[in-house]
Scaffold this motif. Structure first.
Motif, PDB file in Angstrom:
ATOM      1  N   TRP A   1       0.831  -1.193   0.000  1.00  0.00           N
ATOM      2  CA  TRP A   1       0.000   0.000   0.000  1.00  0.00           C
ATOM      3  C   TRP A   1       0.875   1.256   0.000  1.00  0.00           C
ATOM      4  N   SER A   2       0.329   2.345  -0.494  1.00  0.00           N
ATOM      5  CA  SER A   2       1.042   3.621  -0.497  1.00  0.00           C
ATOM      6  C   SER A   2       1.114   4.186   0.923  1.00  0.00           C
TER       7      SER A   2
ATOM      8  N   LYS B   1      -5.564   4.533   7.411  1.00  0.00           N
ATOM      9  CA  LYS B   1      -6.780   3.724   7.348  1.00  0.00           C
ATOM     10  C   LYS B   1      -6.518   2.223   7.417  1.00  0.00           C
ATOM     11  N   LEU B   2      -5.240   1.792   7.407  1.00  0.00           N
ATOM     12  CA  LEU B   2      -4.929   0.360   7.336  1.00  0.00           C
ATOM     13  C   LEU B   2      -4.809  -0.260   8.726  1.00  0.00           C
TER      14      LEU B   2
ATOM     15  N   THR C   1       9.626  -1.022   6.025  1.00  0.00           N
ATOM     16  CA  THR C   1       9.690   0.005   4.969  1.00  0.00           C
ATOM     17  C   THR C   1       8.768   1.158   5.342  1.00  0.00           C
ATOM     18  N   ASP C   2       8.802   2.210   4.513  1.00  0.00           N
ATOM     19  CA  ASP C   2       7.967   3.374   4.792  1.00  0.00           C
ATOM     20  C   ASP C   2       6.540   3.181   4.290  1.00  0.00           C
ATOM     21  N   HIS C   3       6.253   2.032   3.705  1.00  0.00           N
ATOM     22  CA  HIS C   3       4.887   1.744   3.256  1.00  0.00           C
ATOM     23  C   HIS C   3       4.428   0.416   3.855  1.00  0.00           C
TER      24      HIS C   3
ATOM     25  N   VAL D   1       8.335   4.980  -8.657  1.00  0.00           N
ATOM     26  CA  VAL D   1       8.673   3.662  -8.110  1.00  0.00           C
ATOM     27  C   VAL D   1      10.138   3.640  -7.663  1.00  0.00           C
ATOM     28  N   ASN D   2      10.375   3.106  -6.473  1.00  0.00           N
ATOM     29  CA  ASN D   2      11.747   2.971  -5.970  1.00  0.00           C
ATOM     30  C   ASN D   2      12.401   1.767  -6.629  1.00  0.00           C
ATOM     31  N   ARG D   3      13.056   2.004  -7.752  1.00  0.00           N
ATOM     32  CA  ARG D   3      13.602   0.904  -8.531  1.00  0.00           C
ATOM     33  C   ARG D   3      14.705   0.140  -7.812  1.00  0.00           C
TER      34      ARG D   3
END
Length: 321
Positions: free
Chosen positions: A66-67, A73-74, A105-107, A155-157
């Motif tokens: 998720w972003s 909300k998660l 991670t940050d997401h 996107v974090n490639r």
């Protein structure tokens, strides 16, 4: 929200240990599995896979991401409910499933490990899984009002691995090469130099191209799976439109006549607004070049025409006396 699907694996041990032993990992749900100890979870997975010993790659693994904009909300409960709905839409059912949430991670993201050997000993297909994943992920994102990514540029490639890493490599190479090629054949040659193969899909029994796909190493993707703008029809149209813009535009008849007159040394003028006076005995002449804005009346000796007409009139009066 977007699902990421690594290549199906052979070892439950490595996959389960990665998911369950990660720092701050939280087991949210498990079906048909013991989760008190990691070794018990692995043993349960391996026990069921023996019902189909011929299936080498029995490990199913999906990561739902998720972003950061959706973090508020998660809840754990919501993530589990969405994961179960995702599996149902992907036609993954009646099998062992483990769901583990990670916080590294940050997401927010949730790892799903499942057995491709179901409870009846049948194999759960993984055909076209990545294509279905895109459709299902988008549908759930819209349904729950999650943040929709604005494009691949964000996107974090450097964090990508496996199939996702290769897919973005192909995407970036095509986007870099496409603006400079003049044909599909040239695109194919340029991509081959970067280690990327281009494949056409033909309509049955004909040479009519229906689709396109790209491969690098062991991975192959449809053009539209990499990006909507990279389907065969859109790539071909992009090249064709750009080449048409570069073609010289045909000259009009007026432009061609002006150019001929200019090359022959004649002067061109705009048609004067005031009409030339007509002389007695002179029939009006149609100036066809005047229609094109060219006036050739400066080449006519008006005094000579007037004198000639006057002499004709005097001669006519003498003959009638």
């Amino acid at each position: 929200m977007m699902g990421k699907i690594p290549k199906s694996g052979k070892s439950f041990k490595g996959c389960v240990e990665y998911c369950m032993l990660k720092k701050d990992a939280v087991i949210l749900d498990a079906t048909g599995l013991r989760t008190g100890e990691v070794k018990h979870t692995i043993a349960d997975f391996n026990m069921q896979r023996k019902m189909c010993p011929g299936l080498g790659q029995a490990v199913g693994h999906i990561a739902l991401n998720w972003s950061p904009e959706d973090s508020a909300k998660l809840t754990d409960e919501l993530m589990v409910n969405i994961a179960k709905e995702y599996l149902k839409k992907m036609k993954i059912s009646d099998t062992q499933v483990l769901m583990v949430r990670h916080h590294d991670t940050d997401h927010d993201h949730l790892h799903i490990v499942y057995n491709r050997v179901d409870n009846e000993g049948k194999t759960i297909s993984d055909a076209n899984q990545r294509w279905k994943n895109v459709k299902v992920s988008k549908a759930l994102t819209l349904k729950y009002g999650f943040h929709m990514a604005e494009g691949k540029d964000r996107v974090n490639r450097h964090r990508l691995k496996g199939a996702d890493k290769v897919k973005y490599q192909i995407h970036d190479q095509i986007k870099a090469i496409l603006p400079n090629v003049k044909s599909m054949d040239e695109l194919k040659k340029q991509l081959a130099m970067q280690g990327i193969k281009m494949h056409y899909k033909y309509k049955g029994g004909t040479q009519e191209v229906q689709g396109i796909s790209f491969s690098k190493g062991e991975y192959q993707f449809k053009g539209s799976e990499i990006d909507r703008s990279l389907s065969y029809g859109k790539i071909n149209k992009m090249i064709s439109d750009r080449m048409e813009e570069k073609l010289p535009q045909p000259k009009s008849l007026a432009d061609e006549l002006r150019e001929v007159l200019k090359q022959s040394g004649q002067q061109t003028h705009y048609l004067k607004q005031e009409p030339k006076p007509q002389y007695l005995g002179q029939e009006p002449k149609t100036n066809y070049l005047g229609v094109l804005g060219i006036d050739i009346s400066d080449d006519v000796d008006d005094e000579a025409i007037y004198g000639r007409n006057r002499r004709r009139q005097e001669k006519a009066r003498t003959n009638t006396r």
